[in-house]
Design an enzyme around this catalytic site. Structure first.
Site, short mmCIF file in Angstrom:
data_model
loop_
_atom_site.label_atom_id
_atom_site.label_comp_id
_atom_site.label_asym_id
_atom_site.label_seq_id
_atom_site.Cartn_x
_atom_site.Cartn_y
_atom_site.Cartn_z
N GLY A 251 0.78 -1.23 0.00
CA GLY A 251 0.00 0.00 0.00
C GLY A 251 0.81 1.28 0.00
N PRO A 294 4.95 -4.81 -0.89
CG PRO A 294 7.11 -3.94 -1.27
CD PRO A 294 6.36 -4.97 -0.47
N GLY A 295 3.55 -3.61 -3.90
CA GLY A 295 3.29 -3.91 -5.30
C GLY A 295 3.55 -2.65 -6.11
NE ARG A 296 -0.56 2.17 -5.52
CZ ARG A 296 -1.69 2.17 -6.22
NH1 ARG A 296 -1.75 2.82 -7.35
NH2 ARG A 296 -2.75 1.53 -5.78
NE ARG A 337 -4.48 2.94 -10.07
CZ ARG A 337 -4.11 4.14 -9.69
NH1 ARG A 337 -3.55 4.97 -10.55
NH2 ARG A 337 -4.28 4.54 -8.45
CE1 TYR A 341 -9.70 1.28 -7.56
CE2 TYR A 341 -7.63 1.83 -8.64
CZ TYR A 341 -8.48 0.90 -8.08
OH TYR A 341 -8.08 -0.41 -8.03
CB CYS A 368 -18.14 3.46 -27.53
SG CYS A 368 -17.36 3.04 -29.08
CD GLU A 369 -18.28 3.18 -20.95
OE1 GLU A 369 -18.48 4.01 -20.03
OE2 GLU A 369 -18.67 2.02 -20.92
CE1 TYR A 398 -2.83 -3.64 -8.11
CE2 TYR A 398 -1.67 -1.62 -7.53
CZ TYR A 398 -2.02 -2.92 -7.25
OH TYR A 398 -1.55 -3.51 -6.10
C1 LIG Z 1 -2.99 -5.23 -3.35
C2 LIG Z 1 -2.28 -5.87 -2.23
C3 LIG Z 1 -0.94 -5.56 -1.98
C4 LIG Z 1 -0.16 -4.55 -2.78
O1 LIG Z 1 -0.69 -3.28 -2.67
P1 LIG Z 1 0.12 -2.05 -3.30
O2 LIG Z 1 -0.75 -0.89 -3.05
O3 LIG Z 1 0.26 -2.34 -4.75
O4 LIG Z 1 1.42 -1.98 -2.60
C5 LIG Z 1 -0.31 -6.22 -0.95
N1 LIG Z 1 -0.97 -7.14 -0.20
C6 LIG Z 1 -2.25 -7.45 -0.42
C7 LIG Z 1 -2.90 -8.46 0.44
C8 LIG Z 1 -2.96 -6.83 -1.44
O5 LIG Z 1 -4.23 -7.15 -1.63
#
Ligand SMILES: *Cc1c(COP(=O)(O)O)cnc(C)c1O
Length: 439
Positions: A251, A294-296, A337, A341, A368-369, A398
């Site tokens: 997150g 961490p993903g994002r 996104r 969001y 078409c939106e 994402y």
């Molecule tokens: C989506 C998610 C993440 C990664 O979130 P980011 O905002 O991309 O860092 C980590 N853990 C869980 C369980 C998630 O669902």
């Protein structure tokens, strides 16, 4: 606006340049729209989260798991493995990608609020390191699978610590009224703990929370850590043993617009350690091993999307103002996104210098939106025209992973650029790919 571009991007005479290759050359060789991925930036981000976790937590450092849902393909899974970090998957499909990359299974963690029996069985059969339990049904299913394959399965229990992180509602996951995990406050988490303890095939290692996405407050993470430590304490007091692990999820916010803040690993992880340490001290609890996901923050800043401008239209608003509608050759199918969001992005013309005045503009897609908007409000040069290349930074997370085939648009490729060389790591879909599904 350098904070929104990855490390190997520079601008020379108006040309965007990634690791020595200019945008017009990238567009010529790979077409548009395309996601261009700065490979060295990705690798250094992955390593910097691990390094900061190890340095901040010392012997209490658990694992960094890259959240694959942000963006995953076989090649990226290999980089993740080479960076020495783990991988978070939440479907059988993501697991299949990891296995295709020969990802070390022990370093895979399986998430999901509705994992199918098949997905659970497959994960346990191949030997994933951890399953994060998200419902009471799953306890039975994991126990049955572990028994079937003769394994003891390490699990974490996903809990909701009751925190509303300051972010968009659909990505704030840890307040109580959500589909994920077990609420601590209502006692649901405690019930799940008791249900887990009757299964000898399940080894409960600790608790997991993920309080949302694109969070810029370290305070929210500290608070979540404190609530999880309180639960660890309650567990010790009830059962006379301490659970060894916490996973505080992902997150961590990144910069999307010039001037945006981001949470860097060397800022956030020492503070997280302090929060965990203080909470443990209060309860006289051994500090658990702490993992993060961490993903994002790893993939988001590493990609930009290169579009070609197709049409440009001046629309007179009721106020008399003029808004320039700039249509690009992608849109909500490669970046949902903004419509999902209200996410905001910036953009630059990537193929030339313009000294034209800046005018109120809206970058839109070809779907078409009316809501097919890439950037709702932006000031762009008045002389922008068909054939110009428009680069939108920070689309790595994402973007491609949420891409669709709306209007039968083939999904864009991902091209990795590393030390002056560009290569396709996920190819562009073709009309044949689309037609292949028609029976
Ligand atoms: C989506 C998610 C993440 C990664 O979130 P980011 O905002 O991309 O860092 C980590 N853990 C869980 C369980 C998630 O669902």
């Amino acid at each position: 606006m350098s904070n929104v571009w990855s490390s190997q991007i520079s601008f020379q005479n108006g040309l965007l340049n990634l690791s020595g290759i200019a945008a017009p050359d990238l567009a010529r060789d790979f077409g548009t729209p395309t996601f261009f991925l700065d490979e060295s930036d990705f690798r250094s981000r992955a390593v910097s989260w691990k390094k900061a976790l190890d340095e901040s937590f010392g012997e209490n450092a658990g694992s960094v798991y890259y959240a694959g849902k942000a963006f995953l393909c076989v090649e990226v899974a290999r980089w993740v493995a080479q960076s020495g970090i783990g991988l978070d998957v939440c479907t059988g499909g993501e697991l299949a990608v990891a296995l295709a990359a020969d990802f070390p299974v022990q370093k895979i963690q399986v998430h999901g609020n509705n994992k199918s029996v098949e997905e659970i069985n497959r994960g346990i059969e191949v030997g994933v390191g951890t399953v994060v339990i998200d419902s009471l049904y799953e306890i039975e299913r994991v126990a049955a699978a572990a028994k079937k394959y003769g394994k003891s399965q390490a699990v974490l229990l996903r809990v909701t610590p009751g925190i509303e992180a300051n972010t968009h509602e659909s990505i704030a996951t840890a307040h109580e009224d959500v589909k994920f995990g077990f609420s601590i406050a209502s006692g649901a988490a405690w019930g799940a703990i008791q249900a887990l303890r009757v299964h000898p095939e399940i080894e409960l290692r600790g608790f997991h929370s993920h309080i949302g996405s694109q969070i810029l407050s370290t305070y929210a993470f500290g608070l979540a850590a404190d609530r999880l430590v309180t639960l660890l304490t309650k567990y010790r007091d009830a059962f006379g043993e301490e659970l060894p692990e916490l996973d505080l999820g992902g997150g961590y916010g990144i910069a999307y617009l010039p001037g945006d803040e981001e949470l860097t690993p060397i800022e956030v992880l020492p503070l997280l350690f302090d929060a965990v340490q203080q909470s443990c001290k209060k309860s006289n609890l051994k500090i658990p091993k702490v993992s993060i996901e961490p993903g994002r923050a790893i993939v988001g800043p590493t990609m930009f999307t290169l579009y070609e401008v197709g049409t440009v239209k001046d629309v007179v608003l009721e106020s008399g103002e003029v808004r320039k509608y700039i249509s690009v050759d992608g849109g909500m199918s490669d970046n949902i996104r903004p419509s999902l969001y209200g996410a905001e992005y910036t953009a630059v013309i990537a193929n030339r210098v313009s000294n034209s005045e800046l005018v109120l503009s809206r970058v839109v897609g070809k779907h078409c939106e009316t809501g097919d908007i890439v950037i709702r409000d932006i000031q762009l040069p008045a002389d922008i025209k068909p054939g110009d290349l428009l680069a939108v930074p920070a689309t790595g997370a994402y973007g491609r992973s949420m891409a669709s085939n709306y209007n039968h648009l083939p999904r864009p490729p991902v091209v990795a650029v590393f030390e002056g060389k560009a290569r396709v790591i996920l190819r562009r879909e073709s009309y044949d790919d689309l037609l292949n599904l028609d029976v």
